[in-house]
Design a protein around this motif. Sequence first.
Motif, PDB file in Angstrom:
ATOM      1  N   UNK A 144      -3.359  -5.125 -10.932  1.00 41.34           N
ATOM      2  CA  UNK A 144      -2.796  -5.289  -9.676  1.00 41.34           C
ATOM      3  C   UNK A 144      -3.334  -6.407  -9.035  1.00 41.34           C
ATOM      4  N   UNK A 145      -2.599  -7.313  -8.727  1.00 39.98           N
ATOM      5  CA  UNK A 145      -3.230  -8.665  -7.886  1.00 39.98           C
ATOM      6  C   UNK A 145      -2.178  -8.962  -7.001  1.00 39.98           C
ATOM      7  N   UNK A 146      -2.559  -8.960  -5.608  1.00 47.63           N
ATOM      8  CA  UNK A 146      -1.957  -9.066  -4.584  1.00 47.63           C
ATOM      9  C   UNK A 146      -0.752  -8.221  -4.506  1.00 47.63           C
ATOM     10  N   UNK A 147       0.665  -8.346  -4.509  1.00 47.64           N
ATOM     11  CA  UNK A 147       1.736  -7.619  -4.429  1.00 47.64           C
ATOM     12  C   UNK A 147       2.345  -7.673  -6.005  1.00 47.64           C
ATOM     13  N   UNK A 148       1.631  -8.023  -7.003  1.00 47.48           N
ATOM     14  CA  UNK A 148       2.210  -8.272  -8.233  1.00 47.48           C
ATOM     15  C   UNK A 148       1.292  -7.212  -9.266  1.00 47.48           C
ATOM     16  N   UNK A 149       2.029  -6.790 -10.441  1.00 48.55           N
ATOM     17  CA  UNK A 149       1.424  -5.969 -11.464  1.00 48.55           C
ATOM     18  C   UNK A 149       1.310  -7.234 -12.650  1.00 48.55           C
ATOM     19  N   UNK A 150       0.091  -7.559 -12.809  1.00 48.94           N
ATOM     20  CA  UNK A 150      -0.212  -8.670 -13.775  1.00 48.94           C
ATOM     21  C   UNK A 150      -0.121  -8.408 -15.136  1.00 48.94           C
ATOM     22  N   UNK A 151      -0.627  -7.044 -15.600  1.00 50.97           N
ATOM     23  CA  UNK A 151      -0.740  -6.730 -16.823  1.00 50.97           C
ATOM     24  C   UNK A 151      -0.587  -5.227 -16.948  1.00 50.97           C
ATOM     25  N   UNK A 152      -0.135  -4.568 -18.114  1.00 57.22           N
ATOM     26  CA  UNK A 152      -0.272  -3.130 -18.502  1.00 57.22           C
ATOM     27  C   UNK A 152      -0.820  -2.972 -19.823  1.00 57.22           C
ATOM     28  N   UNK A 194       5.055  -8.626 -12.831  1.00 53.72           N
ATOM     29  CA  UNK A 194       6.211  -8.016 -12.119  1.00 53.72           C
ATOM     30  C   UNK A 194       5.955  -7.656 -10.490  1.00 53.72           C
ATOM     31  N   UNK A 195       6.833  -7.792  -9.957  1.00 53.34           N
ATOM     32  CA  UNK A 195       6.626  -7.172  -8.481  1.00 53.34           C
ATOM     33  C   UNK A 195       6.416  -5.765  -8.479  1.00 53.34           C
ATOM     34  N   UNK A 196       5.283  -5.528  -7.544  1.00 57.23           N
ATOM     35  CA  UNK A 196       4.884  -3.962  -7.605  1.00 57.23           C
ATOM     36  C   UNK A 196       5.945  -3.139  -6.906  1.00 57.23           C
ATOM     37  N   UNK A 197       6.127  -2.042  -7.532  1.00 56.90           N
ATOM     38  CA  UNK A 197       6.896  -0.821  -7.051  1.00 56.90           C
ATOM     39  C   UNK A 197       6.707   0.276  -7.434  1.00 56.90           C
ATOM     40  N   UNK A 198       7.100   1.545  -6.673  1.00 58.47           N
ATOM     41  CA  UNK A 198       6.497   2.777  -7.326  1.00 58.47           C
ATOM     42  C   UNK A 198       7.344   3.230  -8.434  1.00 58.47           C
ATOM     43  N   UNK A 199       8.479   2.749  -8.604  1.00 54.44           N
ATOM     44  CA  UNK A 199       9.421   3.150  -9.545  1.00 54.44           C
ATOM     45  C   UNK A 199       8.625   2.625 -10.951  1.00 54.44           C
ATOM     46  N   UNK A 200       8.342   1.345 -10.690  1.00 53.47           N
ATOM     47  CA  UNK A 200       7.777   0.551 -11.908  1.00 53.47           C
ATOM     48  C   UNK A 200       6.427   1.266 -12.553  1.00 53.47           C
ATOM     49  N   UNK A 201       5.595   1.631 -11.666  1.00 53.67           N
ATOM     50  CA  UNK A 201       4.520   2.288 -11.790  1.00 53.67           C
ATOM     51  C   UNK A 201       4.542   3.277 -12.398  1.00 53.67           C
ATOM     52  N   UNK A 202       5.586   4.355 -12.044  1.00 57.07           N
ATOM     53  CA  UNK A 202       5.857   5.663 -12.662  1.00 57.07           C
ATOM     54  C   UNK A 202       6.226   5.508 -13.889  1.00 57.07           C
ATOM     55  N   UNK A 221       0.702  -1.240  -0.055  1.00 56.70           N
ATOM     56  CA  UNK A 221      -0.050  -0.004  -0.045  1.00 56.70           C
ATOM     57  C   UNK A 221       0.916   1.335  -0.121  1.00 56.70           C
ATOM     58  N   UNK A 222       1.733   1.367   0.646  1.00 58.06           N
ATOM     59  CA  UNK A 222       2.771   2.368   0.873  1.00 58.06           C
ATOM     60  C   UNK A 222       3.528   2.765  -0.646  1.00 58.06           C
ATOM     61  N   UNK A 223       3.695   1.522  -1.291  1.00 60.02           N
ATOM     62  CA  UNK A 223       4.339   1.882  -2.615  1.00 60.02           C
ATOM     63  C   UNK A 223       3.528   2.385  -3.541  1.00 60.02           C
ATOM     64  N   UNK A 224       2.250   1.835  -3.447  1.00 61.83           N
ATOM     65  CA  UNK A 224       1.057   2.080  -4.385  1.00 61.83           C
ATOM     66  C   UNK A 224       0.919   3.623  -4.005  1.00 61.83           C
ATOM     67  N   UNK A 225       0.688   4.038  -2.915  1.00 63.06           N
ATOM     68  CA  UNK A 225       0.326   5.422  -2.618  1.00 63.06           C
ATOM     69  C   UNK A 225       1.461   6.431  -2.773  1.00 63.06           C
ATOM     70  N   UNK A 226       2.544   5.995  -2.622  1.00 59.13           N
ATOM     71  CA  UNK A 226       3.880   6.914  -3.000  1.00 59.13           C
ATOM     72  C   UNK A 226       3.862   6.892  -4.516  1.00 59.13           C
ATOM     73  N   UNK A 227       3.553   6.016  -5.296  1.00 59.28           N
ATOM     74  CA  UNK A 227       3.567   6.161  -6.587  1.00 59.28           C
ATOM     75  C   UNK A 227       2.390   7.188  -7.088  1.00 59.28           C
ATOM     76  N   UNK A 247      -5.331   2.454 -12.492  1.00 59.20           N
ATOM     77  CA  UNK A 247      -4.814   1.081 -11.956  1.00 59.20           C
ATOM     78  C   UNK A 247      -6.045   0.147 -11.362  1.00 59.20           C
ATOM     79  N   UNK A 248      -6.109  -1.099 -11.682  1.00 59.78           N
ATOM     80  CA  UNK A 248      -6.928  -1.850 -11.413  1.00 59.78           C
ATOM     81  C   UNK A 248      -6.521  -2.573  -9.946  1.00 59.78           C
ATOM     82  N   UNK A 249      -7.170  -2.508  -9.053  1.00 59.20           N
ATOM     83  CA  UNK A 249      -6.887  -3.524  -7.812  1.00 59.20           C
ATOM     84  C   UNK A 249      -8.073  -4.553  -7.484  1.00 59.20           C
TER      85      UNK A 249
END
Length: 283
Positions: free
Chosen positions: A173-181, A149-157, A108-114, A127-129
């Motif tokens: 976004x599924x759990x802690x991973x980005x499934x598709x873009x 891929x593992x979720x991170x604010x850098x990847x989202x940005x 959640x912190x990574x997501x909110x920061x992004x 973003x779909x959660x």
Amino acid sequence: MLGLFVQIIDITLVLVLIYLMLLVIGERRNLWMIRGLIVLMLAAVLSHALKLPLLGFVLTNLSFGAAVAMAFMLQVEIRRFLELLGRGEIGQLFSSSNISISRPDSVIDELVDAVRELSQKRTGALMILEVGPPIDENDFSVPGVRLDAELSKELIQTIFQTTTLLHDGAILIRASRIVAAGVILPISERMASRQLGTRHRAAMGITERIENCLCIVVSEETGSISIAQRGSLNRPLTSNRLRELLQEQFTPVVDSDTVTPKLLHLGRRVTGLWKWTRQLGKR
């Protein structure tokens, strides 16, 4: 005796219908409207039993008008019910859908920061959660590109930079991973404000179709943050408010406002009212 048996079946079927309506609503957002409609229906039945034709006529037509109005206001829930009925998956209504999925605070912190940084830079994002069982990607207009891929604010940005090929779509976004873009979502068919762009209408559209998801939207024009769920848009939000909503959504709690005890209580009240009405009729 036969008439009594028919009336018992009639009341039972009405209670079953009420039970299914409560299951479809899920979050009980419109539970008070359901209760109001039930009161109108019971008052109409009572007025006919007491031989008050004018009052019975008014209450019957008022109940009918209220039912039609609710059909418009609950169109998302009714659509879900009809889809499950058509697929032969009506049993899914009885599955436990009120248990939230837990999600680590770090995610959640990574997501909110992004989202905060995207908002500050006025970079549009969608973003779909998932908040329940995995989403059937057939509900998307275009499934997008698989990442896993593992979720991170850098990847989202990075994904939502205007120089990338995937920035126009949504990420799943599924759990802690980005499934598709690059996921393309259906646009909402509801009448929406002209101030809302395509991203907002797409977020409303997918949450109208799929109950077990929410969408985070960052406006490209204003940088405002929004959340869409069940076809409704909550905006504008601060990053702190977004964090609170996500923590509430993904805290593993069970909805204590269960349907069955309320239904049994309602059944007892309806049965008692029916017996009382019969006694009045005999007098």
